[in-house]
Design a protein around this motif. Structure first.
Motif, PDB file in Angstrom:
ATOM      1  N   SER A   1      21.492 -77.992  68.736  1.00 44.78           N
ATOM      2  CA  SER A   1      22.849 -77.689  69.172  1.00 44.78           C
ATOM      3  C   SER A   1      23.304 -76.383  68.531  1.00 44.78           C
ATOM      4  O   SER A   1      23.230 -76.208  67.314  1.00 44.78           O
ATOM      5  N   GLU A   2      23.790 -75.433  69.359  1.00 44.96           N
ATOM      6  CA  GLU A   2      24.294 -74.159  68.871  1.00 44.96           C
ATOM      7  C   GLU A   2      25.479 -73.715  69.724  1.00 44.96           C
ATOM      8  O   GLU A   2      25.727 -74.252  70.811  1.00 44.96           O
ATOM      9  N   LEU A   3      26.199 -72.700  69.228  1.00 44.86           N
ATOM     10  CA  LEU A   3      27.334 -72.126  69.927  1.00 44.86           C
ATOM     11  C   LEU A   3      26.871 -70.949  70.781  1.00 44.86           C
ATOM     12  O   LEU A   3      26.112 -70.097  70.316  1.00 44.86           O
ATOM     13  N   SER A  44      25.744 -68.739  67.223  1.00 46.30           N
ATOM     14  CA  SER A  44      25.451 -69.361  65.920  1.00 46.30           C
ATOM     15  C   SER A  44      23.952 -69.533  65.724  1.00 46.30           C
ATOM     16  O   SER A  44      23.165 -69.484  66.680  1.00 46.30           O
ATOM     17  N   ASP A  45      23.571 -69.729  64.474  1.00 41.19           N
ATOM     18  CA  ASP A  45      22.180 -70.058  64.131  1.00 41.19           C
ATOM     19  C   ASP A  45      22.224 -71.086  62.998  1.00 41.19           C
ATOM     20  O   ASP A  45      21.836 -70.823  61.866  1.00 41.19           O
ATOM     21  N   LEU A  46      22.713 -72.266  63.351  1.00 43.72           N
ATOM     22  CA  LEU A  46      22.923 -73.312  62.357  1.00 43.72           C
ATOM     23  C   LEU A  46      21.648 -74.072  62.003  1.00 43.72           C
ATOM     24  O   LEU A  46      21.595 -74.732  60.961  1.00 43.72           O
ATOM     25  N   ASN A  47      20.640 -73.981  62.861  1.00 44.77           N
ATOM     26  CA  ASN A  47      19.452 -74.819  62.678  1.00 44.77           C
ATOM     27  C   ASN A  47      18.160 -74.007  62.757  1.00 44.77           C
ATOM     28  O   ASN A  47      17.305 -74.257  63.619  1.00 44.77           O
ATOM     29  N   PRO A  48      17.969 -73.042  61.844  1.00 47.55           N
ATOM     30  CA  PRO A  48      16.739 -72.238  61.895  1.00 47.55           C
ATOM     31  C   PRO A  48      15.478 -73.055  61.644  1.00 47.55           C
ATOM     32  O   PRO A  48      14.389 -72.643  62.067  1.00 47.55           O
ATOM     33  N   TRP A  49      15.600 -74.192  60.965  1.00 42.58           N
ATOM     34  CA  TRP A  49      14.435 -75.042  60.678  1.00 42.58           C
ATOM     35  C   TRP A  49      13.751 -75.526  61.955  1.00 42.58           C
ATOM     36  O   TRP A  49      12.551 -75.822  61.951  1.00 42.58           O
TER      37      TRP A  49
END
Length: 669
Positions: free
Chosen positions: A356-358, A372-377
């Protein structure tokens, strides 16, 4: 690349709310993450420049949870709700930084807020303590009795409980005005009802949704009043459910989503015009993805919203005089949130192959960018391929039809795979694509499985007839479609006879029904099911009004049909190893629904079966429960399926219940 694991849910961050201001365009977003050490969630508000002019900025830092951001009309202040002081209260933050300050003090928790057009006042919905022994009468100077955990819970109307909230009659939710300069509060509404949603016009009038008074309070109506609470007037009487009113730019019309029938989960779009006339917008098949995504276009003649369409979402524009909307943003995704922001639109996208990202785009859908880049993992995990497929299946009326579903697999691998047929809830819903609810999908795909998420008959977003056709024909009509889709995957070499089934809520119902009517499945996971429709009618928080509709007898609950269509009365024929998983405090599908099935299956023979109850958890335990509960449930699902998928199910004398229009036959593995 690393395979997905259950522990990845501790890494996933998600934007749950968006509110935007212009000049320059800035989106205030509620970002939820997991605090593994304390086994809780953290929500903070972040600011994202949709034009890329600035880096993301964390606007709040707690402590507690910060949510519901709302920019002032002038865009110079951000109001939000935080529980940093113990209970949820209103806080105010300057746009250009500084310390947030609490604004006012409410005796109960604040649930939502909106700005008045002048930026000097906030309208707030907050809980008010009442004494259930008053049975809706006004306090008249009396103080409610102090309540503790042993206080009696008096039920004098329906509903008296709600999943995730428990007992409801010791409090009411009412509207208050809150002065920004002084913090002074004043109550606007009062009575034995709850205010569920509201909107404030540019002229200062309030449109609000409130429950009805009397013995049955599940229906909601649209009301309006002035800012001082005067002129209370009811605007709707014919609808069963009203959701999230939105004022037109000129303050003369109110748009909202709602439904005509009690228990109907397919919300249409409605308008109250300046004369007070109520009319439906668009055609009957139009279905909003989320009532919170509804906004007026600046032209005052159109509405913007996220529409649910064939199992996906799209951002559309609907003119008030049009039957069909204009599609602005389309794709094989679902939107978690949406907010227009002048020259840009902001939204979050959900898909099994991505976190999930913006995102932001132009009003015509062009120039889409990830903000957004909330989940680079996620980029280090096994790539997942999510393919939309079509299946030819029986329509239950002697013919055939085409339905759709999602097939998930790890990229670069070939079948045949062991298959999980995961059934969505509802049934008037569709397969949800978010990661938080379906962690086990990615984990299984990383381990060489395929997952089928089918939108069979009864699913919403495919038209009214397709959804309503399942009423009174649960199990008998949709299970043959699932079996036909699985058989098509077997013919195509996607899967072999290592087939399993799982589902939650209605998906739990169909999983429990399936194992009593076919020996196809090697293993099953039945989560928070409707196991006995007859007892669900009286024990669920909404069963008394929803179940008659689902049985196709909305005027009166048909107990004989409910028994005929209940998994409870066929479960003893099952030979499929079955895991039952349930939130112990579930009020939507109470734990007795799993317990009846579990005890009956356990006592019927030697079929492997277990029951898992999670204390303190409600119906949404799989996606919204404590992080440790979600991790435990996902791991148990994976372990149970992998343990039993290689073991053929022994033959059984299945008690096949037939529908006159749709005979159901068992399928041998």
């Amino acid at each position: 690349m690393q395979p997905f694991t259950v522990d990845d849910l501790y890494l996933h961050q998600k934007i749950s709310e968006i509110h935007c201001t212009e000049a320059p365009t800035l989106a205030a977003c509620t970002v939820r993450s997991v605090d593994r050490e304390s086994n809780t969630y953290i929500s903070r508000i972040w600011g994202y420049a949709l034009d890329g002019s600035a880096a993301a900025q964390q606007l709040t830092h707690g402590p507690g949870n910060d949510q519901s951001p709302r920019w002032s009309p002038q865009g110079d202040q951000l109001a939000f709700i935080s529980d940093r002081g113990g209970t949820s209260q209103v806080y105010l933050l300057p746009r250009h930084g500084g310390e947030a300050r609490q604004l006012g003090q409410f005796s109960g928790a604040v649930s939502s807020l909106r700005w008045a057009a002048d930026g000097k006042t906030l309208i707030v919905a907050a809980a008010v303590q009442v004494d259930p022994d008053w049975r809706g009468q006004r306090a008249n100077g009396r103080e409610p009795a102090q309540r503790n955990e042993s206080a009696p819970e008096v039920a004098w109307r329906l509903p008296y409980k709600s999943d995730g909230m428990g007992y409801m009659l010791a409090r009411e939710i009412h509207l208050f005005s809150l002065e920004v300069a002084t913090g002074k509060t004043r109550q606007i509404t009062d009575g034995p009802f709850d205010v569920m949603a509201f909107g404030v016009s540019f002229s200062g009038d309030i449109a609000y949704v409130r429950t009805r008074e009397g013995r049955f309070a599940h229906r909601t109506d649209l009301w309006r009043c002035s800012m001082d609470g005067s002129g209370q007037r009811r605007l709707t009487t014919s609808l069963a459910m009203v959701l999230e009113p939105v004022w037109s730019p000129d303050g003369k019309s109110i748009a909202f989503s709602g439904s005509e029938k009690e228990g109907d989960a397919q919300e249409n779009l409605w308008l109250v015009d300046p004369t007070g006339r109520l009319r439906r917008l668009g055609d009957e098949s139009l279905c909003l993805a989320d009532p919170l995504t509804l906004y007026w276009h600046p032209d005052g003649q159109s509405l913007l919203f996220a529409e649910a369409h064939r199992g996906c979402h799209r951002i559309v524009k609907l003119r008030l005089d049009a039957r069909k909307p204009e599609v602005l943003v389309d794709g094989d995704v679902q939107f978690g949130a949406f907010c227009p922001a002048g020259a840009r639109y902001a939204y979050t996208a959900e898909h099994p192959s991505q976190p999930s990202e913006l995102y932001a785009c132009d009003p015509d859908g062009d120039n889409q960018v990830k903000v957004s880049d909330l989940n680079p993992w996620w980029r280090d995990r096994t790539p997942i391929q999510a393919e939309a497929r079509q299946f030819t299946v029986p329509d239950g009326n002697g013919g055939q039809e085409t339905i759709e579903g999602w097939l998930l697999r790890a990229e670069g691998r070939s079948g045949p795979y062991p298959l999980l047929n995961d059934v969505h809830g509802g049934p008037a819903a569709y397969a949800l694509l978010d990661f938080d609810t379906n962690v086990f999908w990615q984990v299984l795909c990383s381990r060489g499985w395929a997952v089928l998420a089918l939108n069979a008959v009864g699913s919403a977003s495919y038209g009214r007839e397709f959804c309503d056709r399942l009423q009174g024909r649960w199990g008998t009509l949709d299970l043959p479609q699932h079996l036909a889709a699985i058989e098509q995957l077997r013919r195509d070499g996607i899967c072999d006879d290592r087939v399993t089934i799982s589902g939650k809520s209605y998906g739990g119902y169909l999983s429990g029904w399936a194992i009593g009517h076919t020996n196809l499945f090697r293993a099953a996971v039945v989560m928070a099911p409707v196991g006995n429709i007859e007892t669900h009618y009286g024990t669920s928080d909404g069963g008394y009004y929803a179940d008659p509709l689902y049985m196709g007898t909305p005027e009166q609950f048909d107990r004989e049909l409910a028994r005929k269509l209940s998994p409870m009365f066929s479960i003893e024929k099952a030979r499929t190893p079955t895991l039952f998983v349930q939130g112990k405090e579930d009020e939507r599908c109470p734990k007795c629904q799993s317990e009846e099935l579990f005890v009956s299956l356990l006592c019927a023979g030697d079929t492997p079966t277990e029951l898992i109850l999670y204390p303190g958890e409600g119906h949404t335990f799989l996606g919204e429960g404590k992080p440790s509960v979600r991790a435990d449930a996902a791991q148990r699902i994976v372990d149970w399926l992998q343990k039993h998928v290689g073991q053929p199910v022994p033959p059984s004398d299945l008690n096949v219940i037939e529908d006159e229009q749709a005979p159901l036959t068992s399928v041998s593995a």
